[in-house]
Design a protein around this motif. Sequence first.
Motif, PDB file in Angstrom:
ATOM      1  N   LEU A 120      -0.279  -0.145  -6.553  1.00 32.05           N
ATOM      2  CA  LEU A 120      -1.282   0.599  -7.316  1.00 32.05           C
ATOM      3  C   LEU A 120      -1.228   2.042  -6.824  1.00 32.05           C
ATOM      4  CD1 LEU A 120      -4.206  -1.955  -6.905  1.00 32.05           C
ATOM      5  CD2 LEU A 120      -3.072  -1.439  -9.071  1.00 32.05           C
ATOM      6  N   PRO A 121      -0.565   2.933  -7.545  1.00 35.41           N
ATOM      7  CA  PRO A 121      -0.482   4.322  -7.074  1.00 35.41           C
ATOM      8  C   PRO A 121      -1.841   5.007  -7.122  1.00 35.41           C
ATOM      9  CG  PRO A 121       0.435   4.129  -9.278  1.00 35.41           C
ATOM     10  CD  PRO A 121       0.114   2.736  -8.826  1.00 35.41           C
ATOM     11  N   PRO A 122      -2.011   6.112  -6.399  1.00 34.61           N
ATOM     12  CA  PRO A 122      -3.283   6.842  -6.432  1.00 34.61           C
ATOM     13  C   PRO A 122      -3.642   7.262  -7.847  1.00 34.61           C
ATOM     14  CG  PRO A 122      -1.840   7.705  -4.723  1.00 34.61           C
ATOM     15  CD  PRO A 122      -1.020   6.759  -5.524  1.00 34.61           C
ATOM     16  N   ILE A 123      -4.910   7.184  -8.178  1.00 33.25           N
ATOM     17  CA  ILE A 123      -5.362   7.422  -9.548  1.00 33.25           C
ATOM     18  C   ILE A 123      -5.091   8.848 -10.008  1.00 33.25           C
ATOM     19  CG2 ILE A 123      -7.410   7.528 -11.038  1.00 33.25           C
ATOM     20  CD1 ILE A 123      -8.578   5.220  -9.390  1.00 33.25           C
ATOM     21  N   ASP A 124      -5.329   9.823  -9.143  1.00 34.99           N
ATOM     22  CA  ASP A 124      -5.281  11.225  -9.577  1.00 34.99           C
ATOM     23  C   ASP A 124      -3.946  11.904  -9.302  1.00 34.99           C
ATOM     24  OD1 ASP A 124      -7.918  11.072 -10.459  1.00 34.99           O
ATOM     25  OD2 ASP A 124      -8.696  11.497  -8.459  1.00 34.99           O
ATOM     26  N   GLN A 147      -8.558   2.632   1.722  1.00 32.10           N
ATOM     27  CA  GLN A 147      -9.446   1.773   0.944  1.00 32.10           C
ATOM     28  C   GLN A 147      -8.690   0.729   0.123  1.00 32.10           C
ATOM     29  OE1 GLN A 147      -8.643   4.839   0.235  1.00 32.10           O
ATOM     30  NE2 GLN A 147      -8.617   5.275  -1.969  1.00 32.10           N
ATOM     31  N   LYS A 148      -7.355   0.818   0.077  1.00 29.91           N
ATOM     32  CA  LYS A 148      -6.588  -0.086  -0.780  1.00 29.91           C
ATOM     33  C   LYS A 148      -5.985  -1.236  -0.002  1.00 29.91           C
ATOM     34  CE  LYS A 148      -5.343   2.560  -4.863  1.00 29.91           C
ATOM     35  NZ  LYS A 148      -4.313   3.306  -5.560  1.00 29.91           N
ATOM     36  N   SER A 149      -5.894  -2.379  -0.678  1.00 31.32           N
ATOM     37  CA  SER A 149      -5.199  -3.522  -0.113  1.00 31.32           C
ATOM     38  C   SER A 149      -3.701  -3.278  -0.175  1.00 31.32           C
ATOM     39  CB  SER A 149      -5.541  -4.792  -0.892  1.00 31.32           C
ATOM     40  OG  SER A 149      -6.920  -5.045  -0.877  1.00 31.32           O
ATOM     41  N   GLY A 150      -2.969  -4.119   0.518  1.00 33.09           N
ATOM     42  CA  GLY A 150      -1.515  -4.015   0.469  1.00 33.09           C
ATOM     43  C   GLY A 150      -0.900  -3.942   1.851  1.00 33.09           C
ATOM     44  N   VAL A 151       0.321  -4.405   1.949  1.00 32.61           N
ATOM     45  CA  VAL A 151       1.071  -4.350   3.194  1.00 32.61           C
ATOM     46  C   VAL A 151       1.508  -2.911   3.447  1.00 32.61           C
ATOM     47  CG1 VAL A 151       3.147  -5.196   4.375  1.00 32.61           C
ATOM     48  CG2 VAL A 151       1.909  -6.696   2.802  1.00 32.61           C
ATOM     49  N   ASN A 190       0.876  -1.179   0.000  1.00 35.12           N
ATOM     50  CA  ASN A 190       0.000   0.000   0.000  1.00 35.12           C
ATOM     51  C   ASN A 190       0.911   1.227   0.000  1.00 35.12           C
ATOM     52  OD1 ASN A 190      -1.922   1.980   0.338  1.00 35.12           O
ATOM     53  ND2 ASN A 190      -2.956   0.987   2.040  1.00 35.12           N
ATOM     54  N   ILE A 191       1.412   1.546  -1.173  1.00 37.94           N
ATOM     55  CA  ILE A 191       2.500   2.517  -1.312  1.00 37.94           C
ATOM     56  C   ILE A 191       2.085   3.925  -0.935  1.00 37.94           C
ATOM     57  CG2 ILE A 191       2.097   3.103  -3.747  1.00 37.94           C
ATOM     58  CD1 ILE A 191       5.537   2.327  -2.158  1.00 37.94           C
ATOM     59  N   THR A 215       4.949   8.824 -10.502  1.00 37.77           N
ATOM     60  CA  THR A 215       6.412   8.704 -10.474  1.00 37.77           C
ATOM     61  C   THR A 215       6.992   8.571  -9.069  1.00 37.77           C
ATOM     62  OG1 THR A 215       6.631   9.886 -12.571  1.00 37.77           O
ATOM     63  CG2 THR A 215       8.579   9.787 -11.169  1.00 37.77           C
ATOM     64  N   PRO A 216       6.626   9.444  -8.100  1.00 37.79           N
ATOM     65  CA  PRO A 216       7.233   9.282  -6.769  1.00 37.79           C
ATOM     66  C   PRO A 216       6.884   7.953  -6.103  1.00 37.79           C
ATOM     67  CG  PRO A 216       5.501  10.969  -6.741  1.00 37.79           C
ATOM     68  CD  PRO A 216       5.768  10.651  -8.163  1.00 37.79           C
ATOM     69  N   PHE A 217       5.700   7.436  -6.397  1.00 44.29           N
ATOM     70  CA  PHE A 217       5.300   6.144  -5.823  1.00 44.29           C
ATOM     71  C   PHE A 217       6.074   4.995  -6.471  1.00 44.29           C
ATOM     72  CE2 PHE A 217       1.699   9.072  -5.499  1.00 44.29           C
ATOM     73  CZ  PHE A 217       1.532   9.089  -4.110  1.00 44.29           C
ATOM     74  N   PHE A 218       6.280   5.082  -7.780  1.00 45.84           N
ATOM     75  CA  PHE A 218       7.090   4.076  -8.473  1.00 45.84           C
ATOM     76  C   PHE A 218       8.530   4.106  -7.973  1.00 45.84           C
ATOM     77  CE2 PHE A 218       4.211   4.213 -12.509  1.00 45.84           C
ATOM     78  CZ  PHE A 218       3.313   3.369 -11.893  1.00 45.84           C
ATOM     79  N   LYS A 219       9.062   5.304  -7.778  1.00 46.82           N
ATOM     80  CA  LYS A 219      10.440   5.430  -7.284  1.00 46.82           C
ATOM     81  C   LYS A 219      10.567   4.817  -5.889  1.00 46.82           C
ATOM     82  CE  LYS A 219      11.881   9.580  -9.840  1.00 46.82           C
ATOM     83  NZ  LYS A 219      12.850   8.844 -10.667  1.00 46.82           N
TER      84      LYS A 219
END
Length: 218
Positions: free
Chosen positions: A163-167, A134-138, A128-129, A171-175
């Motif tokens: 799964l980064p936030p839609i809006d 509301q999102k799944s993830g550690v 859960n980056i 890039t910062p979440f992928f990094k």
Amino acid sequence: MHEIVQNLLHIEKLVKSKQEDFKIIKKPIIIAVSKTFKIDKILPLIDFGHIHFGENKVQEALDKWTNILDERPNIKLHLIGKLQTNKVKFAIKLFDFIHSVDNQKLAKKICEEEKKQKKKIKVFIQVNISNEIQKSGVEKKDLKDFYIYCTKLGLDVIGLMCLPPIDNDPTPFFKELKLLNDQLKLPELSMGMSADFIKAVENNSTYLRIGSNIFGER
């Protein structure tokens, strides 16, 4: 040439160009996310020779792929949706990859079913980056301990998924996910979908989950 094959080839061309721009050696694998599409819509890609496909519901995948896999055993199926523990035995039988492992109960059940079925699958830990409720993830703070738990079970954890936030700019979440992945010394990264796969490639994603850009809108 069928339209969806042309779509795939166009995406592969974009990915290759971005690889060259960023001097990325490892070619990302494109998972054609075929969820909700009937098999006749998917067949042109299968006939073309594409082997990686993604589904998000176990029952739908069983109904759709069981007969095809008997005829085309080289196809690799990826479960990209949330997996309930009562579906694990069916998922292990059908899928080669699970991208959404995010809790101890699920990890333990996967381990048990692998032993029963004498089959090893490759798993990604979903993170859960962006800390969205509301999102799944550690949670990021729990990631290292959960990874150790999974490895002690003997799971073949090959990378992280997010799964980064839609809006937001992804890039910062992928990094950040790439950094977490590197800290755990994992070889693969599952990130990037139709709307953001180019930025995922820029950040060394190795598995791209692309649906609508290949098959069209659902």
